[in-house]
Design a protein around this motif. Structure first.
Motif, short mmCIF file in Angstrom:
data_model
loop_
_atom_site.label_atom_id
_atom_site.label_comp_id
_atom_site.label_asym_id
_atom_site.label_seq_id
_atom_site.Cartn_x
_atom_site.Cartn_y
_atom_site.Cartn_z
N THR A 229 0.41 -1.17 0.46
CA THR A 229 0.14 0.30 0.85
C THR A 229 0.98 1.26 -0.03
O THR A 229 1.71 1.21 0.63
N GLY A 230 0.48 2.02 -0.75
CA GLY A 230 1.16 3.44 -1.12
C GLY A 230 0.71 4.65 -0.20
O GLY A 230 -0.10 4.31 -0.23
N VAL A 231 1.41 4.69 0.28
CA VAL A 231 0.91 6.63 0.60
C VAL A 231 1.43 7.77 0.06
O VAL A 231 3.23 7.89 0.71
N GLU B 56 4.38 1.98 1.44
CA GLU B 56 5.55 2.31 1.12
C GLU B 56 5.15 3.94 0.96
O GLU B 56 4.53 4.53 0.71
N VAL B 57 6.94 4.25 1.79
CA VAL B 57 6.09 5.86 0.76
C VAL B 57 6.99 6.58 -0.30
O VAL B 57 7.58 6.51 -0.63
N VAL B 58 5.47 7.10 -0.50
CA VAL B 58 5.62 7.56 -1.80
C VAL B 58 6.46 9.11 -1.68
O VAL B 58 5.24 9.90 -1.55
N ALA C 222 4.87 6.08 -8.24
CA ALA C 222 4.58 5.02 -7.88
C ALA C 222 3.98 3.36 -7.62
O ALA C 222 3.45 2.36 -7.54
N LYS C 223 2.95 3.87 -8.89
CA LYS C 223 1.98 2.83 -9.68
C LYS C 223 2.61 1.80 -10.18
O LYS C 223 2.41 0.13 -10.30
N GLU C 224 4.25 1.84 -10.48
CA GLU C 224 5.23 0.84 -10.84
C GLU C 224 5.58 -0.74 -9.67
O GLU C 224 5.36 -1.85 -9.58
#
Lengths: 450, 450
Positions: free
Chosen positions: A137-139, A159-161, A185-187
């Motif tokens: 999960t990204g933020v 995941e820190v984006v 991030a999508k990658e």
């Protein structure tokens, strides 16, 4: 968080300064600001109600204390209260939000009082972040950013984006950069949240309504949950600057956005002129969340006991301060609001006059975050010592001038740039002393490594 | 936890009682106990130091307040402190533990002050429980047991392995039953921890040294981490009963046990005659943990901000109360210690005189947990209403007599048995009123369903 930093002992060696000035925290009382009398009088009366028998306390202090104690089981601050907060206080916080947002309605059932705003943020992140998900999960998170949120995200396995604020535009939040961050991030992860800090920390920007609308549209388009860290909302000092809450900006954009974008907004008693960090109280207001999710959040907040009752009382005073005509109003207003206003300019002007420093205007928050152009020899020396160059600068500033600041590398910065964070919410005489020490030190430092 | 219980409105219907007496919590102030003056005076002086200018406060109150404020950055309770607690207070807590345990040494670096003991317990469980393990991590847990720990275990994905206390032996902790529980657990999970509550909650037993030694040997043999919930350590009232800490019992057993058995002991300001639940402070002391684990625990406690500073001050007073000769000593001792001692016997004798009730002696803690033999017709009626039989009894007791208690099913009980938990730490006049109401109600209830 900041508290991790060990206390630095400089005893035993003769120094040119008498004591260390600590402006490395966002902790006003530590930096020399005095607590507000009205808050402290109300709390003392609640703790020890016999104080209300005499005539030492103003009538509005006593009335407030009595009102707050009536809301406690057994009439004591020593009792547990509801896990979402003392219901009467939650209601008054909700009324405050409605007033603040020019009538945009706020509902008490969407508000949770907690042991500080960061604790509330962590609870909301627990809902948002699936620790076991693959991809993770990204933020989306600003750079620079105070470290507590980053630590929470990492602890939860998110995941820190990073998205970079535009320093050259006064640390503006730029939607093109959000797009870039989201794309990259999508990658590697599944971005579900967007964390914004407004007013900023460590960078002292305040977002315009227009910028917020762009951010909201972006969040809607990408279906991102908006996490609005608005703990410095009472610290907005630019002449043409005003604080607009994300909730208000969202409501004003109308349907369908106003009914769909999920938002959590955080506030606290720890920041601004209240500055009661040690009491531990904050709150979150939630907007547009699914009822099933709200139920889950209720159980998360209920897993711990209630927030400290005295902190909740301070929250009541913060959101409902004395009004003109109240006996305590004149004393309450006798606060250094204006001194800070002066510091903000004095500090940035002064620091911009030093060779090798460049500071964007500070429009809000408690910090200045100037960029320092370190000489190559200083960078080299730092590397030889195994230190980051800005940490090296801060260490020397502490050792030689007794000023404890914090290096930009703790907050994130563009590769190859260096910054220093100073808490500038400090009394004038301390600010003058800081500038005196910094000026002497900085010139010597730059000479040494030039 | 208890706080989940919604407040029950009984307005609108004419009742035979004037107000509800709430003895469903472990919350002394809610149950009518008055706060201790010395604590409250010290806290008020710390909150609003101007109070120390006059001559209203005793000199030892002022000295304590000054000492505590000196330990705060900026001399204010509004500042953040170290995440493990104000160092000076941690040190004094450690000295208290050494005194309590007859000289068994305690080290400040093994102590973490937190926002309540349950919060500390959850952090330690996070270290112990691997949420993703298969088979799941198991923790042996007493039945009956207050619900907060169960909820924490469940939230972390642990397997709660029940061991039953022997009601007929005054709720004794029996090692044979531990063996049975461990054996049954081995089939479904990997048991790593053993949670004990001493003095008990909801059952009011106090473990003997001998019983603790058996438990420690069992823990050593099975390599279980001992989690000792000792928050009622100051509430031991049996004539021949004394509180012995697990740490002391372990130390007295000598090497190799004393060097190897891992132990965490929890204490709080919320319980006993201090009863300051709303201030939110507790601590954990850790024994025999691996340094690498200690480091991990340090970072866990550091992820949140510090515990509320005023709660920490209350902890200082609790562990270092006024001594004979101090000006505040006489007032401090003027506490209802003895009334509780009387209740304990009065309550159990009285309730044992009611038909269909059977109550074990209460040796410690704040609760009586009598067994009630409900008539089959009452059990049937409850089931028709979709309620647990003991919940049905509690509901009727509330509705008809205005006494709010809590049903045994919230704590766990042997299949087919029913219990009610009453907080008996309440002033005499309230206790008398409870017994009056309970007596009338109970006879009517038993008649109705006989």
């Amino acid at each position: 968080r900041d508290c991790l930093r060990p206390s630095i002992k400089v005893a035993g060696v003769k120094k040119s300064y008498r004591e260390v000035i600590d402006v490395s925290w966002g902790d006003p009382h530590r930096a020399g600001v005095k607590p507000l009398s009205f808050v402290r009088q109300v709390l003392a009366a609640c703790i020890y109600p016999q104080l209300m028998d005499g005539d030492k306390l103003m009538v509005d202090v006593k009335q407030r204390a009595q009102m707050l104690l009536r809301a406690c089981p057994g009439g004591s601050v020593g009792s547990y209260c509801a896990t979402a907060g003392v219901p009467e206080i939650v209601e008054r916080v909700s009324e405050y939000i409605t007033r603040r947002d020019g009538g945009v309605p706020s509902h008490p059932e969407n508000i949770y009082i907690s042991s500080g705003s960061q604790w509330a943020l962590t609870n909301i992140l627990k809902v948002l972040v699936n620790s076991e998900a693959s991809p993770r999960t990204g933020v989306l998170t600003p750079v620079p950013c105070h470290s507590t949120t980053i630590l929470s995200l990492m602890a939860l396995g998110a995941e820190v984006v990073p998205y970079y604020l535009r320093e050259e535009q006064g640390w503006a939040l730029d939607v093109e950069e959000l797009q870039r961050a989201w794309g990259s991030a999508k990658e590697v992860c599944n971005p579900v949240g967007l964390y914004v800090i407004n007013p900023g920390n460590p960078a002292g920007y305040v977002q315009s309504r227009k910028s917020m609308q762009e951010v909201i549209r972006f969040a809607a388009e990408k279906r991102l949950f908006l996490l609005a860290d608005e703990v410095y909302q009472d610290c907005v000092f630019g002449e043409e600057t005003e604080f607009v809450s994300y909730k208000r900006a969202l409501a004003e954009m109308g349907s369908p956005l106003s009914d769909t974008v999920e938002l959590a907004s955080f506030h606290t008693t720890s920041k601004g002129l209240m500055g009661e960090c040690g009491l531990r109280a904050g709150y979150v207001e939630l907007v547009n969340l699914d009822p099933a999710v709200m139920k889950h959040i209720y159980s998360l907040f209920s897993a711990d006991s209630c927030a400290p009752v005295l902190g909740q009382f301070a929250l009541d005073v913060m959101t409902n301060p004395p009004q003109p005509g109240d006996p305590s109003y004149p004393l309450y207003m006798k606060v250094d609001h204006f001194l800070f206003l002066i510091h903000r300019k004095a500090f940035t002007e002064f620091i911009n006059s030093l060779p090798g420093f460049s500071c964007q205007p500070v429009e809000g928050g408690a910090f200045a975050f100037p960029r320092v152009f370190l000489p190559p020899k200083a960078i080299e020396t730092a590397k030889e010592l195994g230190m980051k160059p800005d940490t090296f600068y801060c260490m020397r500033l502490l050792e030689e001038a007794g000023v404890l600041s914090s290096p930009g590398s703790e907050y994130g910065q563009q590769e190859g740039t260096y910054h220093i964070r100073f808490c500038i919410m400090t009394p004038s005489e301390i600010m003058e002393e800081i500038l005196r020490r910094l000026s002497t030190f900085h010139k010597r430092f730059m000479n040494e490594f030039s």
